[in-house]
Design a protein around this motif. Structure first.
Motif, mmCIF file in Angstrom:
data_model
loop_
_atom_site.group_PDB
_atom_site.id
_atom_site.type_symbol
_atom_site.label_atom_id
_atom_site.label_comp_id
_atom_site.label_asym_id
_atom_site.label_seq_id
_atom_site.Cartn_x
_atom_site.Cartn_y
_atom_site.Cartn_z
ATOM 1 N N LYS A 167 0.802 -1.228 0.000
ATOM 2 C CA LYS A 167 0.000 0.000 0.000
ATOM 3 C C LYS A 167 0.834 1.276 0.000
ATOM 4 N N ALA A 168 2.156 1.128 0.040
ATOM 5 C CA ALA A 168 3.032 2.310 0.023
ATOM 6 C C ALA A 168 3.049 2.939 -1.364
ATOM 7 N N SER A 169 3.128 4.266 -1.408
ATOM 8 C CA SER A 169 3.241 4.963 -2.693
ATOM 9 C C SER A 169 4.644 4.820 -3.248
ATOM 10 N N ARG A 170 5.636 4.811 -2.369
ATOM 11 C CA ARG A 170 7.030 4.598 -2.748
ATOM 12 C C ARG A 170 7.707 3.763 -1.669
ATOM 13 N N VAL A 171 8.654 2.922 -2.095
ATOM 14 C CA VAL A 171 9.428 2.108 -1.158
ATOM 15 C C VAL A 171 10.901 2.406 -1.402
ATOM 16 N N PHE A 172 11.605 2.866 -0.371
ATOM 17 C CA PHE A 172 13.019 3.187 -0.493
ATOM 18 C C PHE A 172 13.859 1.995 -0.039
ATOM 19 N N VAL A 173 14.840 1.625 -0.878
ATOM 20 C CA VAL A 173 15.736 0.505 -0.575
ATOM 21 C C VAL A 173 17.180 0.978 -0.692
ATOM 22 N N ASP A 174 18.116 0.144 -0.240
ATOM 23 C CA ASP A 174 19.515 0.591 -0.162
ATOM 24 C C ASP A 174 20.331 0.355 -1.427
ATOM 25 N N SER A 175 19.869 -0.534 -2.322
ATOM 26 C CA SER A 175 20.692 -0.886 -3.482
ATOM 27 C C SER A 175 19.851 -1.448 -4.614
ATOM 28 N N THR A 176 20.471 -1.552 -5.783
ATOM 29 C CA THR A 176 19.796 -2.148 -6.940
ATOM 30 C C THR A 176 19.481 -3.609 -6.671
ATOM 31 N N TYR A 177 20.394 -4.297 -5.953
ATOM 32 C CA TYR A 177 20.149 -5.696 -5.610
ATOM 33 C C TYR A 177 18.889 -5.824 -4.748
ATOM 34 N N SER A 178 18.775 -4.968 -3.725
ATOM 35 C CA SER A 178 17.602 -5.003 -2.847
ATOM 36 C C SER A 178 16.330 -4.703 -3.636
ATOM 37 N N LYS A 179 16.443 -3.773 -4.571
ATOM 38 C CA LYS A 179 15.290 -3.415 -5.399
ATOM 39 C C LYS A 179 14.788 -4.638 -6.162
ATOM 40 N N GLU A 180 15.708 -5.350 -6.787
ATOM 41 C CA GLU A 180 15.334 -6.533 -7.564
ATOM 42 C C GLU A 180 14.791 -7.629 -6.648
ATOM 43 N N ASN A 181 15.463 -7.833 -5.526
ATOM 44 C CA ASN A 181 15.105 -8.896 -4.593
ATOM 45 C C ASN A 181 13.726 -8.662 -3.967
ATOM 46 N N ILE A 182 13.510 -7.450 -3.472
ATOM 47 C CA ILE A 182 12.243 -7.127 -2.815
ATOM 48 C C ILE A 182 11.092 -7.111 -3.819
ATOM 49 N N SER A 183 11.374 -6.614 -5.019
ATOM 50 C CA SER A 183 10.350 -6.604 -6.065
ATOM 51 C C SER A 183 9.903 -8.022 -6.393
ATOM 52 N N LYS A 184 10.866 -8.933 -6.483
ATOM 53 C CA LYS A 184 10.564 -10.330 -6.809
ATOM 54 C C LYS A 184 9.844 -11.029 -5.663
ATOM 55 N N ARG A 185 10.348 -10.846 -4.446
ATOM 56 C CA ARG A 185 9.791 -11.555 -3.285
ATOM 57 C C ARG A 185 8.349 -11.145 -2.980
ATOM 58 N N TYR A 186 8.067 -9.837 -3.149
ATOM 59 C CA TYR A 186 6.748 -9.335 -2.767
ATOM 60 C C TYR A 186 5.890 -8.895 -3.955
ATOM 61 N N SER A 187 6.333 -9.252 -5.157
ATOM 62 C CA SER A 187 5.578 -8.935 -6.382
ATOM 63 C C SER A 187 5.228 -7.444 -6.462
ATOM 64 N N LEU A 188 6.247 -6.609 -6.258
ATOM 65 C CA LEU A 188 6.052 -5.167 -6.302
ATOM 66 C C LEU A 188 6.538 -4.606 -7.634
ATOM 67 N N ASN A 189 5.828 -3.629 -8.150
ATOM 68 C CA ASN A 189 6.245 -2.940 -9.366
ATOM 69 C C ASN A 189 7.587 -2.247 -9.110
ATOM 70 N N LYS A 190 8.571 -2.498 -9.961
ATOM 71 C CA LYS A 190 9.904 -1.929 -9.748
ATOM 72 C C LYS A 190 9.887 -0.396 -9.778
ATOM 73 N N ASN A 191 8.940 0.176 -10.506
ATOM 74 C CA ASN A 191 8.850 1.638 -10.570
ATOM 75 C C ASN A 191 8.500 2.246 -9.214
ATOM 76 N N LYS A 192 7.958 1.411 -8.359
ATOM 77 C CA LYS A 192 7.558 1.853 -7.027
ATOM 78 C C LYS A 192 8.749 1.913 -6.062
ATOM 79 N N LEU A 193 9.795 1.155 -6.382
ATOM 80 C CA LEU A 193 10.970 1.063 -5.515
ATOM 81 C C LEU A 193 12.051 2.041 -5.970
ATOM 82 N N LYS A 194 12.574 2.802 -5.037
ATOM 83 C CA LYS A 194 13.613 3.790 -5.325
ATOM 84 C C LYS A 194 14.853 3.507 -4.478
#
Length: 207
Positions: A167-194
């Motif tokens: 339900k977050a409008s944006r999700v902040f992560v520490d790295s490109t690896y985390s972005k890919e990992n979290i997007s995959k694990r929780y089925s999140l749109n990558k555009n949502k992760l920064k």
């Protein structure tokens, strides 16, 4: 006649304490980064749930409000979280019922909340949008550690993460690896992760 630009009121929620080590450092850095963002469209209000952080934040030039949640408010908040998504919760919302935390934010005319760390308080928001920070999902990447397996930490973290991140409008992560990992694990749109990379503490920068 000039158009009057309505500022967006953003609450920046600081929940970490000095004892949290790296989490505290990254929260400080993110808060300072937000503070340095100059814009005629944004207005920042800093809020902390830890009273002792008031003085700590003041030393780096941040004036923060203290959100003091009473025992009764904590009980009400827990009840709201337990019925979240149910018909009862929808009915309460229709008649204007909101959580104590959201009521506090509305009293300060907040339009958006930026959580500097992963927070269960995001579950208390019904009408106010939010950004949230997640540092890692090590409970999924390294489930073999006893401190995770023995206390069902993975299940608890996942139940919070799924509800909060979706339900977050944006999700902040520490790295490109985390972005890919979290997007995959929780089925999140990558555009949502920064990606907002970790930085050293103020003391190390000054040194």
């Amino acid at each position: 006649m000039k158009n009057i630009i309505k500022k967006i009121n953003i609450a920046i929620l600081f929940e970490e304490t000095l004892e949290n080590g790296g989490g505290f450092t990254q929260s400080i850095n993110a808060a300072l980064l937000a503070k340095e963002t100059l814009s005629d469209k944004l207005n920042f209000t800093f809020i902390t749930t830890r009273k002792k952080n008031i003085q700590v934040l003041k030393t780096i030039g941040i004036e923060a409000f203290y959100y003091n949640q009473s025992i009764l408010s904590q009980i009400i908040s827990t009840a709201f979280r337990l019925i979240k998504g149910s018909r009862l919760h929808s009915l309460i919302e229709k008649i204007g019922g909101i959580s104590p935390f959201e009521s506090f934010l509305k009293s300060k005319s907040i339009d958006l909340v930026y959580f500097l760390s992963l927070s269960k308080k995001a579950l208390d928001l019904s009408s106010i949008n939010y950004f949230i920070t997640i540092w890692d999902i090590s409970h999924l990447d390294e489930p073999e550690f006893p401190e995770i397996r023995n206390y069902s930490i993975a299940n608890i973290r996942d139940s919070i993460n799924i509800s909060v991140l979706k339900k977050a409008s944006r999700v902040f992560v520490d790295s490109t690896y985390s972005k890919e990992n979290i997007s995959k694990r929780y089925s999140l749109n990558k555009n949502k992760l920064k990606v907002l990379s970790y930085e050293p503490s103020i003391e190390i920068k000054e040194f």
